[in-house]
Design a protein around this motif. Structure first.
Motif, PDB file in Angstrom:
ATOM      1  N   GLU A  21     -13.186 -71.386 -35.382  1.00  0.00           N
ATOM      2  CA  GLU A  21     -12.297 -70.224 -35.465  1.00  0.00           C
ATOM      3  C   GLU A  21     -10.945 -70.529 -34.846  1.00  0.00           C
ATOM      4  N   GLN A  22     -10.953 -71.205 -33.709  1.00  0.00           N
ATOM      5  CA  GLN A  22      -9.678 -71.539 -33.066  1.00  0.00           C
ATOM      6  C   GLN A  22      -8.860 -72.480 -33.930  1.00  0.00           C
ATOM      7  N   ASP A  77     -22.788 -72.018 -30.892  1.00  0.00           N
ATOM      8  CA  ASP A  77     -21.808 -71.081 -30.333  1.00  0.00           C
ATOM      9  C   ASP A  77     -20.475 -71.782 -30.107  1.00  0.00           C
ATOM     10  N   GLN A  78     -20.558 -73.009 -29.585  1.00  0.00           N
ATOM     11  CA  GLN A  78     -19.332 -73.779 -29.363  1.00  0.00           C
ATOM     12  C   GLN A  78     -18.680 -74.155 -30.688  1.00  0.00           C
ATOM     13  N   THR A 123     -16.777 -71.116 -32.097  1.00  0.00           N
ATOM     14  CA  THR A 123     -15.516 -70.901 -31.374  1.00  0.00           C
ATOM     15  C   THR A 123     -14.481 -71.951 -31.750  1.00  0.00           C
TER      16      THR A 123
END
Length: 303
Positions: free
Chosen positions: A52-53, A45-46, A49
């Motif tokens: 994507e960032q 999950d990290q 994120t």
């Protein structure tokens, strides 16, 4: 004086967020971790994120994009193995789309499978990138595909408009070769890798007709089908002939395959509405370029 400072602060507060319009990508990252030998799913999950960032919050060019103009893409990362904590072996599927003028339709631009990616990642790892040196295998790969996505998109709007982005992608490949990681090197047994894709986009003169096909097909083809269908279909046919020409000189190149992987299904739908003469010429060319899909190309003539 106090009033002046207040006004400046308010301007900064309201204006600064508008700078996001300089960002160019709108990517969704999906991570398939079913094969990973770990109970700690939070790391993925990290990872999603963070990736994507990195792609979406960074400005990849000085050209400003409105939010609705940002290039949409999907990055599907399949974790194949996790030999030790923090070390991953994965495959990557990257797809990008481009809107067609005067419609709600989005045309698939890039559909590329990267089959050999290894990287290290730990929780809250900062993702640093420098286009002039190799820092790690995560940001090199993500940045590489950011520039490839931009290059192909720009090629579709102006003849060979993607040159500066392919040049940067080529530099990323050259810098990453010092790492000895797979996918960056001139491996003749696997020509579907990052090295060969960039080599054919940036360095190959015989494959320039494929790059020109992106412009003919999209800007002079799809974008005109609503207002000038006859001209649009002619240019789509010309784009197909360009790809056929490149394939005749260098059969089964990764660039030709990449173009057809993105366009074969779309071509079958679009050409069914084309004039018969256009259909016949297009099918004849497509059968030479992509004979494995002969059945569906022949179906165009039945439409």
């Amino acid at each position: 004086m106090v009033r002046f400072l207040v006004i400046c602060c308010l301007l900064f507060y309201f204006v600064a967020p508008l700078r996001v319009t300089a960002q160019q990508l709108d990517f969704t990252v999906t991570i398939n971790s079913e094969r990973a030998r770990t109970q700690d799913q939070d790391v993925f999950d990290q990872m999603k994120t963070a990736f994507e960032q990195f792609l979406n919050n960074r400005s990849w060019t000085d050209d400003e994009f409105k939010p609705e103009e940002r290039i949409k893409g999907n990055l599907l990362i399949t974790i194949n193995d996790m030999p030790q904590v923090g070390l991953f072996s994965a495959t990557v599927q990257i797809q990008t789309v481009r809107p067609v003028y005067g419609s709600n339709y989005e045309s698939l631009m890039l559909n590329f499978a990267d089959r050999n990616w290894t990287f290290e990642y730990v929780d809250s790892q900062p993702l640093e990138f420098n286009q002039y040196s190799f820092l790690n295998n995560i940001t090199s790969l993500l940045a590489y595909y950011a520039y490839i996505a931009l290059g192909i998109d720009y090629d579709s709007f102006s003849p060979r408009g993607g040159d500066p982005f392919y040049e940067t992608a080529n530099n990323i490949v050259a810098n990453a070769q010092q790492s000895s990681r797979p996918g960056w090197n001139q491996n003749t047994s696997d020509k579907r890798n990052r090295y060969w894709l960039t080599n054919e986009l940036y360095n190959s003169q015989v494959l320039v007709p494929v790059r020109d096909a992106y412009y003919l097909y999209h800007r002079r083809g799809l974008d005109l089908l609503t207002s000038k269908p006859e001209e649009g279909y002619k240019n789509i046919l010309e784009a197909i002939k360009n790809v056929e020409e490149a394939n005749r000189v260098q059969p089964n190149s990764i660039l030709t395959i990449t173009f057809m992987d993105a366009k074969s299904d779309e071509l079958c739908k679009i050409l069914k509405n084309a004039p018969l003469e256009i259909k016949q010429e297009a099918v004849a060319a497509l059968l030479k370029v992509d004979p494995n899909n002969a059945r569906k190309y022949n179906d165009i003539l039945k439409g």
